[in-house]
Enzyme design. Structure first.
Site, PDB file in Angstrom:
ATOM      1  N   TRP A  22     -57.187  58.623 -37.492  1.00 32.75           N
ATOM      2  CA  TRP A  22     -56.377  57.465 -37.152  1.00 32.75           C
ATOM      3  C   TRP A  22     -55.883  57.452 -35.717  1.00 32.75           C
ATOM      4  O   TRP A  22     -55.420  56.442 -35.244  1.00 32.75           O
ATOM      5  CB  TRP A  22     -55.173  57.332 -38.092  1.00 32.75           C
ATOM      6  CG  TRP A  22     -55.511  57.076 -39.514  1.00 32.75           C
ATOM      7  CD1 TRP A  22     -55.021  57.748 -40.598  1.00 32.75           C
ATOM      8  CD2 TRP A  22     -56.381  56.066 -40.049  1.00 32.75           C
ATOM      9  NE1 TRP A  22     -55.538  57.227 -41.755  1.00 32.75           N
ATOM     10  CE2 TRP A  22     -56.370  56.191 -41.457  1.00 32.75           C
ATOM     11  CE3 TRP A  22     -57.166  55.075 -39.475  1.00 32.75           C
ATOM     12  CZ2 TRP A  22     -57.117  55.365 -42.293  1.00 32.75           C
ATOM     13  CZ3 TRP A  22     -57.913  54.251 -40.304  1.00 32.75           C
ATOM     14  CH2 TRP A  22     -57.886  54.404 -41.685  1.00 32.75           C
ATOM     15  N   HIS A  27     -51.426  57.221 -37.179  1.00 32.75           N
ATOM     16  CA  HIS A  27     -50.495  58.127 -37.848  1.00 32.75           C
ATOM     17  C   HIS A  27     -49.063  57.618 -37.766  1.00 32.75           C
ATOM     18  O   HIS A  27     -48.291  57.755 -38.724  1.00 32.75           O
ATOM     19  CB  HIS A  27     -50.605  59.528 -37.243  1.00 32.75           C
ATOM     20  CG  HIS A  27     -51.737  60.326 -37.819  1.00 32.75           C
ATOM     21  ND1 HIS A  27     -51.749  60.762 -39.123  1.00 32.75           N
ATOM     22  CD2 HIS A  27     -52.896  60.755 -37.263  1.00 32.75           C
ATOM     23  CE1 HIS A  27     -52.857  61.437 -39.347  1.00 32.75           C
ATOM     24  NE2 HIS A  27     -53.581  61.440 -38.246  1.00 32.75           N
ATOM     25  N   ASP A  66     -51.976  67.413 -35.031  1.00 31.06           N
ATOM     26  CA  ASP A  66     -53.087  67.317 -34.089  1.00 31.06           C
ATOM     27  C   ASP A  66     -52.723  67.952 -32.752  1.00 31.06           C
ATOM     28  O   ASP A  66     -53.578  68.551 -32.085  1.00 31.06           O
ATOM     29  CB  ASP A  66     -53.475  65.856 -33.854  1.00 31.06           C
ATOM     30  CG  ASP A  66     -54.389  65.309 -34.939  1.00 31.06           C
ATOM     31  OD1 ASP A  66     -55.020  66.111 -35.653  1.00 31.06           O
ATOM     32  OD2 ASP A  66     -54.474  64.077 -35.069  1.00 31.06           O
ATOM     33  N   ARG A  69     -53.180  71.910 -31.336  1.00 31.88           N
ATOM     34  CA  ARG A  69     -54.325  72.462 -30.623  1.00 31.88           C
ATOM     35  C   ARG A  69     -53.983  72.737 -29.157  1.00 31.88           C
ATOM     36  O   ARG A  69     -54.604  73.590 -28.525  1.00 31.88           O
ATOM     37  CB  ARG A  69     -55.503  71.485 -30.720  1.00 31.88           C
ATOM     38  CG  ARG A  69     -55.895  71.203 -32.162  1.00 31.88           C
ATOM     39  CD  ARG A  69     -56.927  70.108 -32.290  1.00 31.88           C
ATOM     40  NE  ARG A  69     -57.016  69.630 -33.661  1.00 31.88           N
ATOM     41  CZ  ARG A  69     -57.906  68.753 -34.093  1.00 31.88           C
ATOM     42  NH1 ARG A  69     -58.806  68.274 -33.262  1.00 31.88           N
ATOM     43  NH2 ARG A  69     -57.908  68.349 -35.344  1.00 31.88           N
ATOM     44  N   HIS A  83     -57.273  69.524 -42.225  1.00 28.11           N
ATOM     45  CA  HIS A  83     -57.294  68.094 -41.898  1.00 28.11           C
ATOM     46  C   HIS A  83     -58.350  67.311 -42.673  1.00 28.11           C
ATOM     47  O   HIS A  83     -58.337  66.075 -42.622  1.00 28.11           O
ATOM     48  CB  HIS A  83     -57.556  67.905 -40.402  1.00 28.11           C
ATOM     49  CG  HIS A  83     -56.461  68.393 -39.517  1.00 28.11           C
ATOM     50  ND1 HIS A  83     -55.559  67.547 -38.892  1.00 28.11           N
ATOM     51  CD2 HIS A  83     -56.102  69.656 -39.144  1.00 28.11           C
ATOM     52  CE1 HIS A  83     -54.709  68.267 -38.162  1.00 28.11           C
ATOM     53  NE2 HIS A  83     -55.021  69.548 -38.301  1.00 28.11           N
ATOM     54  N   HIS A 136     -48.625  64.144 -41.727  1.00 28.07           N
ATOM     55  CA  HIS A 136     -49.909  64.022 -41.037  1.00 28.07           C
ATOM     56  C   HIS A 136     -51.090  64.037 -42.005  1.00 28.07           C
ATOM     57  O   HIS A 136     -52.002  63.203 -41.900  1.00 28.07           O
ATOM     58  CB  HIS A 136     -50.061  65.155 -40.031  1.00 28.07           C
ATOM     59  CG  HIS A 136     -51.261  64.996 -39.158  1.00 28.07           C
ATOM     60  ND1 HIS A 136     -51.264  64.238 -38.006  1.00 28.07           N
ATOM     61  CD2 HIS A 136     -52.527  65.476 -39.289  1.00 28.07           C
ATOM     62  CE1 HIS A 136     -52.470  64.261 -37.459  1.00 28.07           C
ATOM     63  NE2 HIS A 136     -53.252  65.014 -38.214  1.00 28.07           N
ATOM     64  N   ASP A 140     -54.286  61.688 -42.836  1.00 25.83           N
ATOM     65  CA  ASP A 140     -55.665  62.155 -42.680  1.00 25.83           C
ATOM     66  C   ASP A 140     -56.535  61.816 -43.886  1.00 25.83           C
ATOM     67  O   ASP A 140     -57.661  61.336 -43.741  1.00 25.83           O
ATOM     68  CB  ASP A 140     -55.682  63.677 -42.486  1.00 25.83           C
ATOM     69  CG  ASP A 140     -55.443  64.100 -41.045  1.00 25.83           C
ATOM     70  OD1 ASP A 140     -55.436  63.231 -40.149  1.00 25.83           O
ATOM     71  OD2 ASP A 140     -55.263  65.305 -40.815  1.00 25.83           O
ATOM     72  N   HIS A 146     -62.559  61.644 -43.167  1.00 20.77           N
ATOM     73  CA  HIS A 146     -61.966  62.960 -43.395  1.00 20.77           C
ATOM     74  C   HIS A 146     -62.255  63.469 -44.801  1.00 20.77           C
ATOM     75  O   HIS A 146     -61.817  64.554 -45.174  1.00 20.77           O
ATOM     76  CB  HIS A 146     -60.463  62.930 -43.121  1.00 20.77           C
ATOM     77  CG  HIS A 146     -60.146  63.142 -41.674  1.00 20.77           C
ATOM     78  ND1 HIS A 146     -59.458  64.231 -41.201  1.00 20.77           N
ATOM     79  CD2 HIS A 146     -60.489  62.411 -40.581  1.00 20.77           C
ATOM     80  CE1 HIS A 146     -59.360  64.154 -39.894  1.00 20.77           C
ATOM     81  NE2 HIS A 146     -59.982  63.056 -39.494  1.00 20.77           N
ATOM     82  N   HIS A 170     -66.707  58.466 -36.284  1.00 28.65           N
ATOM     83  CA  HIS A 170     -65.374  58.974 -36.590  1.00 28.65           C
ATOM     84  C   HIS A 170     -64.334  58.376 -35.645  1.00 28.65           C
ATOM     85  O   HIS A 170     -63.287  57.889 -36.073  1.00 28.65           O
ATOM     86  CB  HIS A 170     -65.369  60.500 -36.486  1.00 28.65           C
ATOM     87  CG  HIS A 170     -64.147  61.133 -37.071  1.00 28.65           C
ATOM     88  ND1 HIS A 170     -64.183  61.955 -38.165  1.00 28.65           N
ATOM     89  CD2 HIS A 170     -62.845  61.059 -36.714  1.00 28.65           C
ATOM     90  CE1 HIS A 170     -62.962  62.364 -38.456  1.00 28.65           C
ATOM     91  NE2 HIS A 170     -62.124  61.832 -37.579  1.00 28.65           N
ATOM     92  N   ASP A 174     -61.081  56.120 -36.347  1.00 27.09           N
ATOM     93  CA  ASP A 174     -59.777  56.643 -35.951  1.00 27.09           C
ATOM     94  C   ASP A 174     -58.973  55.620 -35.171  1.00 27.09           C
ATOM     95  O   ASP A 174     -57.804  55.370 -35.476  1.00 27.09           O
ATOM     96  CB  ASP A 174     -59.944  57.877 -35.052  1.00 27.09           C
ATOM     97  CG  ASP A 174     -60.165  59.154 -35.840  1.00 27.09           C
ATOM     98  OD1 ASP A 174     -60.118  59.112 -37.069  1.00 27.09           O
ATOM     99  OD2 ASP A 174     -60.402  60.191 -35.199  1.00 27.09           O
TER     100      ASP A 174
END
Length: 266
Positions: A22, A27, A66, A69, A83, A136, A140, A146, A170, A174
């Site tokens: 998304w 989100h 997310d 990372r 996820h 989250h 997802d 996903h 994807h 998103d």
């Protein structure tokens, strides 16, 4: 040397980057929709957990998982498999032993983190982290890819041209289709709040039906035309599929609210 670095950076910028479910906007929308349907008890407990956060709102923490990372690479790596779940190769039938070894998938992560959130004996830090994960991951699991195919990494390897730029399926789901509507967040919320849900959502126990959510998302991936037959797509694809993406956002918000109410309204 400077010219070489410039060319290198330019080339890197043209390579489609790994996508998140998304995107930040999606989100935030799921979280804001969920807030609409929370009980006063759930809202009060969430407010206490969020005290001290830079943006102490559900939308404000919706993309935290997310962002790990960058801000906490170790935790981001350890939770990377939380996820998604790849079940399309098996006809969208989820089996924990096959698809989620060690509990490392979105289905079991939602269940495990909801249990932590609901456990009043846990520390505030543990419950806050669980809240961030739940907000989250429920978003997802409602992004169809996903719960899609492992063979193309949930559509990340399915390359496309859209709006004159390279992307992948994807990334299109998103954020690409949402951005194409050119709406502000407030306009999106007004639009999504007007979408009637196909079914009423009954109260749920503390173990959310995340497997059913994943299977429902996966079945969207298997619909004819979801994977475009041509590498270059235009408005026709968006007009066909964006309403379904919007319904998934709306449903994600409603089911997140039910989950949070069950965990925090006792």
């Amino acid at each position: 040397m400077a010219r070489f670095l410039f060319v290198l950076l330019l080339a890197f910028s043209l390579v489609p980057q790994p996508a998140h479910a998304w995107g930040r906007l999606g989100h935030r929308l799921v979280a804001a929709l969920a807030w609409d349907d929370l009980t006063p008890q759930a809202r009060a407990r969430i407010a206490m957990l969020l005290e001290g956060e830079a943006d102490p709102t559900l939308p404000g923490i919706a993309s935290w998982a997310d962002e790990l990372r960058e801000h906490d690479p170790d935790l981001g790596k350890r939770t990377g498999r939380w996820h998604y779940v790849n079940i399309a190769e098996d006809g969208c039938h989820y089996d924990a032993a096959t698809h989620c070894k060690g509990g490392d998938c979105v289905v079991e992560a939602i269940r495990a983190q909801t249990a932590i959130l609901a456990d009043a004996s846990r520390s505030k830090a543990e419950r806050l982290q669980a809240l961030k994960f739940v907000v989250h991951f429920v978003g997802d699991v409602h992004q169809p890819l996903h719960a899609g195919f492992g063979r193309d990494k949930g559509g990340n390897d399915f390359q496309l041209q859209f709006d004159g730029r390279g992307t992948n399926l994807h990334s299109l789901w998103d954020s690409g289709m949402l951005k194409a509507a050119d709406l502000e967040e407030a306009q999106w919320l007004q639009r999504l709040r007007a979408i009637p849900l196909a079914v009423d959502l009954p109260p749920q126990p503390l173990s959310p039906p995340s497997a059913q959510w994943a299977e429902a998302s996966c079945r969207i991936v298997l619909r004819p035309g979801f994977y475009p037959s041509k590498a270059t797509i235009g408005d026709a694809y968006v007009q066909t599929w964006r309403p379904l993406a919007e319904e998934q956002l709306r449903r994600g918000g409603a089911e997140l609210a039910v989950t949070l109410n069950a965990a925090l309204s006792r």
